[in-house]
Design an enzyme around this catalytic site. Structure first.
Site, PDB file in Angstrom:
ATOM      1  N   ALA A  60      -5.704  31.215  13.895  1.00 25.09           N
ATOM      2  CA  ALA A  60      -6.823  31.782  13.138  1.00 25.09           C
ATOM      3  C   ALA A  60      -7.145  33.218  13.545  1.00 25.09           C
ATOM      4  O   ALA A  60      -7.564  34.021  12.708  1.00 25.09           O
ATOM      5  CB  ALA A  60      -8.063  30.902  13.300  1.00 25.09           C
ATOM      6  N   LEU A  61      -6.948  33.570  14.807  1.00 25.01           N
ATOM      7  CA  LEU A  61      -7.245  34.940  15.236  1.00 25.01           C
ATOM      8  C   LEU A  61      -6.276  35.956  14.628  1.00 25.01           C
ATOM      9  O   LEU A  61      -6.617  37.129  14.516  1.00 25.01           O
ATOM     10  CB  LEU A  61      -7.215  35.053  16.763  1.00 25.01           C
ATOM     11  CG  LEU A  61      -8.435  34.480  17.475  1.00 25.01           C
ATOM     12  CD1 LEU A  61      -8.236  34.537  18.988  1.00 25.01           C
ATOM     13  CD2 LEU A  61      -9.705  35.202  17.074  1.00 25.01           C
ATOM     14  N   GLU A  62      -5.108  35.507  14.227  1.00 25.47           N
ATOM     15  CA  GLU A  62      -4.120  36.410  13.631  1.00 25.47           C
ATOM     16  C   GLU A  62      -4.292  36.567  12.118  1.00 25.47           C
ATOM     17  O   GLU A  62      -3.710  37.452  11.508  1.00 25.47           O
ATOM     18  CB  GLU A  62      -2.708  35.919  13.949  1.00 25.47           C
ATOM     19  CG  GLU A  62      -2.326  36.038  15.409  1.00 25.47           C
ATOM     20  CD  GLU A  62      -2.961  35.000  16.318  1.00 25.47           C
ATOM     21  OE1 GLU A  62      -3.304  35.367  17.469  1.00 25.47           O
ATOM     22  OE2 GLU A  62      -3.151  33.830  15.903  1.00 25.47           O
ATOM     23  N   CYS A  84      -7.473  26.098  10.766  1.00 22.87           N
ATOM     24  CA  CYS A  84      -8.246  24.965  11.266  1.00 22.87           C
ATOM     25  C   CYS A  84      -8.494  25.146  12.765  1.00 22.87           C
ATOM     26  O   CYS A  84      -7.555  25.225  13.555  1.00 22.87           O
ATOM     27  CB  CYS A  84      -7.491  23.666  11.015  1.00 22.87           C
ATOM     28  SG  CYS A  84      -8.382  22.226  11.625  1.00 22.87           S
ATOM     29  N   GLU A  89     -13.010  21.583  24.731  1.00 29.13           N
ATOM     30  CA  GLU A  89     -13.939  21.454  25.844  1.00 29.13           C
ATOM     31  C   GLU A  89     -14.413  22.789  26.395  1.00 29.13           C
ATOM     32  O   GLU A  89     -15.232  22.826  27.297  1.00 29.13           O
ATOM     33  CB  GLU A  89     -13.270  20.642  26.966  1.00 29.13           C
ATOM     34  CG  GLU A  89     -12.954  19.226  26.549  1.00 29.13           C
ATOM     35  CD  GLU A  89     -12.251  18.448  27.655  1.00 29.13           C
ATOM     36  OE1 GLU A  89     -12.072  18.993  28.771  1.00 29.13           O
ATOM     37  OE2 GLU A  89     -11.884  17.297  27.402  1.00 29.13           O
ATOM     38  N   HIS A  92     -13.698  28.588  24.094  1.00 26.45           N
ATOM     39  CA  HIS A  92     -12.652  29.158  23.235  1.00 26.45           C
ATOM     40  C   HIS A  92     -12.906  28.868  21.751  1.00 26.45           C
ATOM     41  O   HIS A  92     -12.643  29.712  20.898  1.00 26.45           O
ATOM     42  CB  HIS A  92     -11.283  28.626  23.659  1.00 26.45           C
ATOM     43  CG  HIS A  92     -10.133  29.293  22.981  1.00 26.45           C
ATOM     44  ND1 HIS A  92      -9.807  30.615  23.189  1.00 26.45           N
ATOM     45  CD2 HIS A  92      -9.235  28.819  22.095  1.00 26.45           C
ATOM     46  CE1 HIS A  92      -8.763  30.932  22.459  1.00 26.45           C
ATOM     47  NE2 HIS A  92      -8.391  29.853  21.780  1.00 26.45           N
ATOM     48  N   ASN A 117     -12.614  32.192   2.419  1.00 29.80           N
ATOM     49  CA  ASN A 117     -12.397  31.802   3.804  1.00 29.80           C
ATOM     50  C   ASN A 117     -12.404  30.286   3.925  1.00 29.80           C
ATOM     51  O   ASN A 117     -13.454  29.656   3.898  1.00 29.80           O
ATOM     52  CB  ASN A 117     -13.470  32.422   4.707  1.00 29.80           C
ATOM     53  CG  ASN A 117     -13.183  32.180   6.176  1.00 29.80           C
ATOM     54  OD1 ASN A 117     -12.322  31.377   6.533  1.00 29.80           O
ATOM     55  ND2 ASN A 117     -13.903  32.868   7.027  1.00 29.80           N
ATOM     56  N   ARG A 131     -11.763  17.131   5.232  1.00 25.22           N
ATOM     57  CA  ARG A 131     -12.069  18.342   4.459  1.00 25.22           C
ATOM     58  C   ARG A 131     -10.848  19.085   3.925  1.00 25.22           C
ATOM     59  O   ARG A 131     -10.972  19.941   3.069  1.00 25.22           O
ATOM     60  CB  ARG A 131     -12.901  19.294   5.331  1.00 25.22           C
ATOM     61  CG  ARG A 131     -14.310  18.793   5.560  1.00 25.22           C
ATOM     62  CD  ARG A 131     -14.983  19.474   6.749  1.00 25.22           C
ATOM     63  NE  ARG A 131     -16.367  19.053   6.884  1.00 25.22           N
ATOM     64  CZ  ARG A 131     -16.774  17.895   7.376  1.00 25.22           C
ATOM     65  NH1 ARG A 131     -15.882  17.006   7.801  1.00 25.22           N
ATOM     66  NH2 ARG A 131     -18.057  17.598   7.456  1.00 25.22           N
TER      67      ARG A 131
END
Length: 154
Positions: A60-62, A84, A89, A92, A117, A131
């Site tokens: 997702a960060l890319e 996704c 825990e 992050h 998005n 979902r």
């Protein structure tokens, strides 16, 4: 995003549109289902297969950097972000969810280009699985509707 509780857009006609999709591979079974639902809905809305570009990235960060590169090409009427992020825990989850969402929004605003998005942010895998299809379809409908809205006011 688009849903039964948010009204309906009426008939959406995407036959003239060019749509780019950026899909994160992390949690790939879920993002593949998001893509399949999104792609099928784009086709159902009249978007031609040849006018749908699909790029996969690690996570997702890319996603935002590839969205930005696609936006800069000025070939697309709308873009779609698929991913996704499932809470773990550590902190992050918040970092990835917040930064990927902010990056997607920034690209959309900087380029005045609609970006649907559909990067899921869920507490667990069961929520993501519940979902994946609806949000994939929703992303396609949002992208087409927003492209048409901007075309109309432009």
């Amino acid at each position: 995003m688009f849903g039964a509780d948010k009204g309906t857009a009426g008939a959406l006609d995407g036959k003239r549109l060019h749509i780019g999709i950026v899909q994160a591979r992390f949690n790939e079974a879920i993002t593949d289902a998001l893509f399949q639902a999104c792609h099928a809905e784009l086709l159902a809305l009249g978007v031609q297969e040849k006018n749908i570009a699909h790029v996969k990235v690690p996570g997702a960060l890319e996603v935002p950097v590839v969205l930005q590169a696609m936006a800069e090409r000025e070939e697309y009427d709308a873009l779609i972000a698929l991913g996704c992020i499932i809470r773990g825990e550590t902190y992050h989850f918040e970092l990835v969810a917040n930064e990927s969402g902010a990056g997607v929004t920034r690209v959309a605003l900087d380029h005045q280009l609609p970006i649907a998005n559909a990067i899921l942010t869920t507490e667990n895998e069961a929520q993501a699985l519940a979902r994946q299809v609806d949000k994939g379809r929703d992303a396609a409908r949002v992208a087409v509707e927003m492209a048409l809205v901007l075309e109309q006011i432009g």
